[in-house]
Design an enzyme around this catalytic site. Sequence first.
Site, PDB file in Angstrom:
ATOM      1  N   PRO A 168       0.819  -1.211   0.000  1.00  0.00           N
ATOM      2  CG  PRO A 168       0.064  -0.949   2.182  1.00  0.00           C
ATOM      3  CD  PRO A 168       0.767  -1.925   1.293  1.00  0.00           C
ATOM      4  N   PRO A 169       0.259   2.415  -0.258  1.00  0.00           N
ATOM      5  CG  PRO A 169      -1.075   3.951  -1.367  1.00  0.00           C
ATOM      6  CD  PRO A 169      -1.127   2.614  -0.708  1.00  0.00           C
ATOM      7  N   GLY A 204       6.984   2.834   2.435  1.00  0.00           N
ATOM      8  CA  GLY A 204       8.417   2.992   2.223  1.00  0.00           C
ATOM      9  C   GLY A 204       8.972   2.218   1.054  1.00  0.00           C
ATOM     10  CE  LYS A 205       4.628   0.784  -3.052  1.00  0.00           C
ATOM     11  NZ  LYS A 205       3.839   1.529  -2.056  1.00  0.00           N
ATOM     12  CB  SER A 213     -11.839 -14.126   4.006  1.00  0.00           C
ATOM     13  OG  SER A 213     -12.471 -12.867   4.120  1.00  0.00           O
ATOM     14  CE  LYS A 248      -8.632 -11.315   5.660  1.00  0.00           C
ATOM     15  NZ  LYS A 248      -9.162 -12.541   5.040  1.00  0.00           N
TER      16      LYS A 248
END
Length: 818
Positions: free
Chosen positions: A362-363, A366-367, A693, A736
């Site tokens: 996700p945004p 730290g990618k 799920s 989760k």
Amino acid sequence: MTTPGSFPPSAVHEAPMMALRDVVIFPRLRRPLYVGRPHSLAALEQADNYDNRVVFVTQRDELTDQPASEDLYKVGCLAKLGVIASTEEGAKKVDVTGISRVHIEEVVFDSTSEMQLCRYRIIQNTDWPDAAKTKQYMEDLVVASKNNPKAVGIVGRFADQKPGEGSVDLSYMIDHIATATELNNADLQAILELSSVNERANYLLERLSRETVINRLVTEMHDRVTDKNRDHRNDYLKERAASIQKALGDGGQHDIGQLRQKVRESGMGEDAMKRCMTEIGRLATMTPLSPEASVIRTYIDVLLGLPWQERSEIKHDLRYARQVLDEDHKGLDKVKDRIIEYLAVQQKVKHNRGSVMCFLGPPGVGKTSLGQSIARATGRVFVRLALGGVHDEATIRGHRRTYVASMPGRILKAMSEAKVVNPVFMLDEMDKLNVSMSGDPMAALLEVIDPEQNHQFVDQYTEVDYNLSEVLFIGTANSSSKMYGALRDRLEIIEIPGYTDREKLEIAKQHLLPKQIVASGMESKELLLSDEIIMRLIRDYTKEAGVRNLERLIAKLCRKTVLAQDLKTEESKPVTKQVHKTTRITKAKLPTLLGAPMVFHALKRTDKVGIVNGLAVANDWEGIVHQIDALCMPGKGVKKTGNLKPHIEQSIDAALSILKANPSKYGLDPEFLNTNQVHIHYPYIDIAHEGNSNGLALFTLLVSVLNDIPMRTDTAMTGAVNLRGEACAVGGLRAKLVGAWRERIARVLIPQVQIRELTEIPEDIRAELEVIPVRNVEETLRHALLRLPTKRSSRKKAIQVPSRLATKSAESSAPIRH
């Protein structure tokens, strides 16, 4: 340019100053000006206070929008303003009449009126020639100006003028003719700066003679063009330009030699060097003013601008690399381990033949900064290419040279910026590439990252092989579902699911808070946030997998702290020395500064019938707990409402089929749906519910509401269910479980087949959260209900669940802790 001599001393005056981009104002000459810049408009408004006079000074560089003192010439012209009129564009048109030359002594900025003021001295004309010399100068100027079409009308005034007659003198004549000819600004400024009238006349005659020579060459060339070849306009223009260039002594051949030398020293491949030499040979036969010559020169400059042999010295210290990763990023141990393994292999094999790492998450996790850390750890140059919204294949591969305004692709542009052949190249947001009529950039990217092909990457603009095999490519994406299968096959997907609350706390303390304090102009001790306050920001004011919103909140607290300090300072004036006291944010201040806490999930904490805690992953990869409601009432069938998706309805149908197959086993009458109506409601919360799920949760909810048995609200569950009642694996387990821990859920039921994934859960969460693996729906009921349903006797032979799945009702399985 002749340097003017020293100016005679005179009194210092003050007036508004206006900078001109490409105009030089001369004394006693009138011309209109268009004024649009704020500081120039301010000078016009304040001119009334200075006898309607303004000093006009020319800029050294006309592109400078806010010129400082060093950007202006030291000699200008004092002028009187005439009629001022407004234009439709919001600018002003003003008539300006020059008064005298002035020397700028000092430039000051008037903050009250946003204009520039200057202090100046009047420059007097010196070194006047005698009458005979003046007459000779005037005659020479008339003759030299006659061949200039723009000066014909001006020269007519002075043709019969005698020295000293009327108001016309030599100085005025020089200035007037200079402005009427095609002299450039540098020459005009030189004439303005010369106080000696003798030097001024000689300077102008020299420049007019040069213009006369060029005009004569043009005329001779034009005369040689006969009627039968007048259609060959291009040939004529080339010959004309070459003649002028030769007359001026242009060093074009010397430039061609330098280009060939640069190509030999560039280290480019044999194919590229041969192509460059061919283009240089074509360039040598053309005039520099030719449009085709400009295209060829740009092409050669692009090839020379690429790095062919330059390399960064790579560091091979894996301990240092791990230290850098730990300093820059908290947590993400699995990701760091994989990066270190990758670097270790690269160190061993000395090439980049392995698959390309792609950080998926996700945004705000730290990618991109991981790529920067890898570059710092290995000593490589870091370059980033943002692919979000790119829809043109030429953005990657470049345009063909046959197109107007063609250019190389952004891959080669980035390599030119890196200036080395082995940078860390971050391909950011690879999943945001779009297909359009202009091609498929995602398909074009395959050649770039494939280690079997990129050693011969061909950009459509350069049309020569370029070696990208030494580049360390790293990709980032939020989702891999939109990528081509062929692209995913060339990537090693490394998931970054997000941070836990404890990891966010450490990131805030070590990185975010110090960064925002410095950005706000405070000292490190001026704002104190305790661990409790930061944790409250994380849990009560943000809902995210990354830390971007957390950083925004910390920045907001810093801004409000600075504002409070400034207001307090203004109230306590006068103050001899500004001393800011330490501001400590307390729990009571938070609602005042940030507003009321956000209630993301108001979970019911009392054991009740018909409420089950399901687990899901939100669109931003954040794990959440959501409560599914159910009621049983007189009627028939099943009613489903709320935020429903197709998979959710399928899970409800699967749970009902298990109950219908053996109702007595779960305490139900075979006709339970004919005498009861069950209403299942999914709350309207902003997530895309994962219906599969929630299979275990829906089955347990139906058993609870149909048997009037309370559910344990301290327990949440996730897991799909098949028609045999088995608990099946689901995705996003880590997120989760983190979400359940954040909501203070005590126990979580997960499918038995996913026990191996518990190693990815942080130890502090595993220590506080009881995780219970279950194999089927029977085990789920034992852990989720306060009591088991009472079995009923059946007059008909019931459809049995396969014996291998059945368990003895008396058997109880103890909770398993991990």
